[in-house]
Design a protein around this motif. Sequence first.
Motif, PDB file in Angstrom:
ATOM      1  N   LYS A  50      22.431 -30.730  23.812  1.00 43.06           N
ATOM      2  CA  LYS A  50      22.373 -30.624  22.338  1.00 43.06           C
ATOM      3  C   LYS A  50      21.027 -30.087  21.870  1.00 43.06           C
ATOM      4  CE  LYS A  50      26.387 -32.688  21.400  1.00 43.06           C
ATOM      5  NZ  LYS A  50      26.497 -33.800  22.285  1.00 43.06           N
ATOM      6  N   TYR A  51      21.106 -29.143  20.941  1.00 42.58           N
ATOM      7  CA  TYR A  51      19.916 -28.588  20.280  1.00 42.58           C
ATOM      8  C   TYR A  51      20.110 -28.696  18.779  1.00 42.58           C
ATOM      9  CZ  TYR A  51      18.919 -26.491  24.848  1.00 42.58           C
ATOM     10  OH  TYR A  51      18.656 -26.291  26.172  1.00 42.58           O
ATOM     11  N   PRO A  52      19.901 -29.890  18.200  1.00 42.66           N
ATOM     12  CA  PRO A  52      20.092 -30.009  16.741  1.00 42.66           C
ATOM     13  C   PRO A  52      19.150 -29.065  15.998  1.00 42.66           C
ATOM     14  CG  PRO A  52      19.039 -31.991  17.634  1.00 42.66           C
ATOM     15  CD  PRO A  52      19.434 -31.149  18.800  1.00 42.66           C
ATOM     16  N   SER A  53      19.626 -28.547  14.868  1.00 46.19           N
ATOM     17  CA  SER A  53      18.791 -27.581  14.152  1.00 46.19           C
ATOM     18  C   SER A  53      17.588 -28.286  13.520  1.00 46.19           C
ATOM     19  CB  SER A  53      19.622 -26.852  13.086  1.00 46.19           C
ATOM     20  OG  SER A  53      20.048 -27.754  12.106  1.00 46.19           O
ATOM     21  N   ARG A  54      16.467 -27.563  13.471  1.00 45.55           N
ATOM     22  CA  ARG A  54      15.204 -28.130  12.994  1.00 45.55           C
ATOM     23  C   ARG A  54      14.605 -27.236  11.908  1.00 45.55           C
ATOM     24  NH1 ARG A  54      13.214 -32.094  16.651  1.00 45.55           N
ATOM     25  NH2 ARG A  54      14.692 -32.316  18.358  1.00 45.55           N
ATOM     26  N   ASP A  55      13.848 -27.858  11.001  1.00 42.79           N
ATOM     27  CA  ASP A  55      13.179 -27.055   9.974  1.00 42.79           C
ATOM     28  C   ASP A  55      11.865 -26.482  10.527  1.00 42.79           C
ATOM     29  OD1 ASP A  55      11.248 -29.035   9.924  1.00 42.79           O
ATOM     30  OD2 ASP A  55      12.034 -29.992   8.112  1.00 42.79           O
ATOM     31  N   GLU A  56      11.080 -25.830   9.667  1.00 42.51           N
ATOM     32  CA  GLU A  56       9.874 -25.133  10.145  1.00 42.51           C
ATOM     33  C   GLU A  56       8.816 -26.098  10.672  1.00 42.51           C
ATOM     34  OE1 GLU A  56       9.444 -25.243   5.568  1.00 42.51           O
ATOM     35  OE2 GLU A  56      11.032 -25.285   7.084  1.00 42.51           O
ATOM     36  N   HIS A  57       8.948 -27.413  10.313  1.00 45.38           N
ATOM     37  CA  HIS A  57       8.005 -28.406  10.835  1.00 45.38           C
ATOM     38  C   HIS A  57       8.531 -29.081  12.101  1.00 45.38           C
ATOM     39  CE1 HIS A  57       6.023 -27.797   7.037  1.00 45.38           C
ATOM     40  NE2 HIS A  57       7.101 -28.173   6.392  1.00 45.38           N
ATOM     41  N   GLY A  58       9.680 -28.620  12.571  1.00 48.96           N
ATOM     42  CA  GLY A  58      10.250 -29.206  13.785  1.00 48.96           C
ATOM     43  C   GLY A  58      11.069 -30.454  13.529  1.00 48.96           C
ATOM     44  N   GLN A  59      11.264 -30.789  12.230  1.00 47.15           N
ATOM     45  CA  GLN A  59      12.055 -31.986  11.917  1.00 47.15           C
ATOM     46  C   GLN A  59      13.548 -31.652  11.983  1.00 47.15           C
ATOM     47  OE1 GLN A  59      10.426 -35.042  11.240  1.00 47.15           O
ATOM     48  NE2 GLN A  59       8.707 -33.778  11.925  1.00 47.15           N
ATOM     49  N   VAL A  60      14.319 -32.553  12.629  1.00 43.16           N
ATOM     50  CA  VAL A  60      15.769 -32.351  12.705  1.00 43.16           C
ATOM     51  C   VAL A  60      16.342 -32.403  11.293  1.00 43.16           C
ATOM     52  CG1 VAL A  60      17.939 -33.337  13.544  1.00 43.16           C
ATOM     53  CG2 VAL A  60      15.915 -33.350  15.010  1.00 43.16           C
ATOM     54  N   ASN A  61      17.128 -31.381  10.924  1.00 43.97           N
ATOM     55  CA  ASN A  61      17.688 -31.386   9.566  1.00 43.97           C
ATOM     56  C   ASN A  61      19.212 -31.481   9.565  1.00 43.97           C
ATOM     57  OD1 ASN A  61      18.253 -28.841  10.418  1.00 43.97           O
ATOM     58  ND2 ASN A  61      16.829 -27.804   9.028  1.00 43.97           N
ATOM     59  N   GLU A  62      19.739 -32.219  10.545  1.00 39.67           N
ATOM     60  CA  GLU A  62      21.165 -32.542  10.539  1.00 39.67           C
ATOM     61  C   GLU A  62      21.298 -33.952  11.114  1.00 39.67           C
ATOM     62  OE1 GLU A  62      22.462 -29.411  13.443  1.00 39.67           O
ATOM     63  OE2 GLU A  62      22.916 -31.112  14.719  1.00 39.67           O
ATOM     64  N   THR A  63      22.510 -34.504  11.060  1.00 33.44           N
ATOM     65  CA  THR A  63      22.719 -35.821  11.667  1.00 33.44           C
ATOM     66  C   THR A  63      22.413 -35.735  13.160  1.00 33.44           C
ATOM     67  OG1 THR A  63      24.504 -36.090  10.094  1.00 33.44           O
ATOM     68  CG2 THR A  63      24.363 -37.717  11.858  1.00 33.44           C
ATOM     69  N   LEU A  64      21.563 -36.628  13.644  1.00 31.78           N
ATOM     70  CA  LEU A  64      21.179 -36.590  15.058  1.00 31.78           C
ATOM     71  C   LEU A  64      22.405 -36.923  15.913  1.00 31.78           C
ATOM     72  CD1 LEU A  64      18.378 -36.141  16.405  1.00 31.78           C
ATOM     73  CD2 LEU A  64      18.258 -38.634  16.684  1.00 31.78           C
ATOM     74  N   PRO A  65      22.698 -36.065  16.942  1.00 23.73           N
ATOM     75  CA  PRO A  65      23.842 -36.387  17.820  1.00 23.73           C
ATOM     76  C   PRO A  65      23.604 -37.726  18.536  1.00 23.73           C
ATOM     77  CG  PRO A  65      22.951 -34.185  18.279  1.00 23.73           C
ATOM     78  CD  PRO A  65      21.979 -34.873  17.378  1.00 23.73           C
ATOM     79  N   LYS A  66      24.699 -38.392  18.919  1.00 21.69           N
ATOM     80  CA  LYS A  66      24.572 -39.671  19.636  1.00 21.69           C
ATOM     81  C   LYS A  66      23.907 -39.468  20.994  1.00 21.69           C
ATOM     82  CE  LYS A  66      28.175 -42.469  20.161  1.00 21.69           C
ATOM     83  NZ  LYS A  66      29.597 -42.851  20.105  1.00 21.69           N
ATOM     84  N   GLU A  67      24.274 -38.355  21.662  1.00 22.64           N
ATOM     85  CA  GLU A  67      23.735 -38.097  22.999  1.00 22.64           C
ATOM     86  C   GLU A  67      23.000 -36.764  23.006  1.00 22.64           C
ATOM     87  OE1 GLU A  67      27.318 -37.899  25.236  1.00 22.64           O
ATOM     88  OE2 GLU A  67      27.783 -40.015  24.949  1.00 22.64           O
ATOM     89  N   ILE A  68      21.974 -36.655  23.847  1.00 20.13           N
ATOM     90  CA  ILE A  68      21.269 -35.373  23.971  1.00 20.13           C
ATOM     91  C   ILE A  68      21.875 -34.533  25.099  1.00 20.13           C
ATOM     92  CG2 ILE A  68      19.372 -36.398  25.332  1.00 20.13           C
ATOM     93  CD1 ILE A  68      17.480 -34.425  23.798  1.00 20.13           C
ATOM     94  N   PHE A  69      22.437 -35.187  26.120  1.00 18.62           N
ATOM     95  CA  PHE A  69      23.207 -34.487  27.164  1.00 18.62           C
ATOM     96  C   PHE A  69      23.973 -35.497  27.986  1.00 18.62           C
ATOM     97  CE2 PHE A  69      19.097 -35.449  29.120  1.00 18.62           C
ATOM     98  CZ  PHE A  69      19.457 -35.992  30.341  1.00 18.62           C
ATOM     99  N   ARG A  70      24.937 -35.003  28.748  1.00 20.43           N
ATOM    100  CA  ARG A  70      25.598 -35.811  29.772  1.00 20.43           C
ATOM    101  C   ARG A  70      25.391 -35.149  31.114  1.00 20.43           C
ATOM    102  NH1 ARG A  70      31.686 -36.850  27.283  1.00 20.43           N
ATOM    103  NH2 ARG A  70      30.981 -37.379  25.179  1.00 20.43           N
ATOM    104  N   ILE A  71      25.534 -35.913  32.184  1.00 20.01           N
ATOM    105  CA  ILE A  71      25.574 -35.325  33.525  1.00 20.01           C
ATOM    106  C   ILE A  71      26.923 -35.676  34.144  1.00 20.01           C
ATOM    107  CG2 ILE A  71      24.597 -35.363  35.861  1.00 20.01           C
ATOM    108  CD1 ILE A  71      21.851 -35.731  34.581  1.00 20.01           C
ATOM    109  N   ILE A  72      27.580 -34.658  34.700  1.00 14.08           N
ATOM    110  CA  ILE A  72      28.853 -34.852  35.385  1.00 14.08           C
ATOM    111  C   ILE A  72      28.686 -34.545  36.863  1.00 14.08           C
ATOM    112  CG2 ILE A  72      30.307 -34.414  33.362  1.00 14.08           C
ATOM    113  CD1 ILE A  72      30.687 -31.529  34.377  1.00 14.08           C
ATOM    114  N   GLN A  73      29.520 -35.173  37.683  1.00 10.82           N
ATOM    115  CA  GLN A  73      29.522 -34.906  39.130  1.00 10.82           C
ATOM    116  C   GLN A  73      30.953 -34.737  39.594  1.00 10.82           C
ATOM    117  OE1 GLN A  73      27.595 -38.335  40.870  1.00 10.82           O
ATOM    118  NE2 GLN A  73      25.521 -37.580  40.433  1.00 10.82           N
ATOM    119  N   THR A  74      31.144 -34.012  40.691  1.00 14.70           N
ATOM    120  CA  THR A  74      32.481 -33.865  41.250  1.00 14.70           C
ATOM    121  C   THR A  74      32.972 -35.214  41.787  1.00 14.70           C
ATOM    122  OG1 THR A  74      31.426 -33.063  43.240  1.00 14.70           O
ATOM    123  CG2 THR A  74      32.502 -31.428  41.878  1.00 14.70           C
ATOM    124  N   VAL A  75      34.265 -35.430  41.651  1.00 13.67           N
ATOM    125  CA  VAL A  75      34.882 -36.681  42.129  1.00 13.67           C
ATOM    126  C   VAL A  75      35.230 -36.508  43.604  1.00 13.67           C
ATOM    127  CG1 VAL A  75      36.877 -38.206  41.874  1.00 13.67           C
ATOM    128  CG2 VAL A  75      35.768 -37.205  39.864  1.00 13.67           C
TER     129      VAL A  75
END
Length: 322
Positions: A297-322
């Motif tokens: 996830k790359y939430p959009s940020r304003d010119e000061h680097g502040q996130v200007n949308e609802t922060l996602p619950k997760e920043i990433f997941r990792i998956i592995q083969t079963v």
Amino acid sequence: MNNLEAYFHQFQQYSAHQGDIFLYQYDGQKSSYTIHLSGIIHGNEVGSLPTLLALIEDLERGLIKFGGRINITLGNPEASRQDKRFIDADLNRLFLKDQPHEHIDTHEGKRARALMPILDQSDLILDLHQTMLPSAMPFYIFPNTPIARAIAEGIGGTKAYIDATPTEDKPTYQCADEYVWRQGKPALTLELGEMGFHQPATDAATESVRNLIALIEMLRAQHALQNPHTMLSLIQSRSKGQLSQYRTVHREPYGEPDRQLAPGFINFQEVTKGEVLSAANTPVIVAPCSGRLLFPKYPSRDEHGQVNETLPKEIFRIIQTV
Ligand SMILES: [Zn+2]
């Protein structure tokens, strides 16, 4: 956006009697078995539209042999018109008979309530989505059942499958596929790669929907649609080869808003345990295990680097083969 309006106009012409619900219905009149094909539940994931409209044209011209019924819905055209994932709330969380109080009067709350009775008519759903970022390949992601997995293997579109079997009995939010899965029906979601109109998305969507219709027609002709065991063995005999199966092994909570991933990560990108994933001069984020990234996830940020949308619950997941 003219392109988009042309698709909507064309869709409405073939489903004029349905009003604003954005439902197309086909009836081959030999079986009540109903395939539900779903597009743009997330408004800006428009890449399935060329496939769905070409399919409708071919059905209307009698170029496709199918004895059952097909329902095609466009989930959130209003959000598409605004080039947004949703207007008030994520539609693909609201397929619940008891919707959260705060969502009942939202645009998406109403859309979900309009769509659920149509989903109730279906015997199977294929829900077409796209990811926010590029993906190394399209991928299926849906609740794991033998029949749903066999169908995904049989119809193609991609070779990757992520197990997304819900773990809660009483979910507080629910996707369309999960809603149908809880009715004991096969429910597949196919992510067609990065959102937008592009040929690889059209190719994956077209392969999967056309093969799905051909597969169900084969089962109908063999009188197998009423018998789950015959159905499963016939589908498996038509398999196009094993799916690579993945499961989520790590969900990284977003945490503080100043955490940022280094630029350029995509879905299915390989990472190794201990690898630094954070952008320069931001709090360090390290991969806790090896695997492949999902939904970075790359939430959009304003010119000061502040996130200007609802922060996602997760920043990433990792998956592995079963
Ligand atoms: Zn989506």
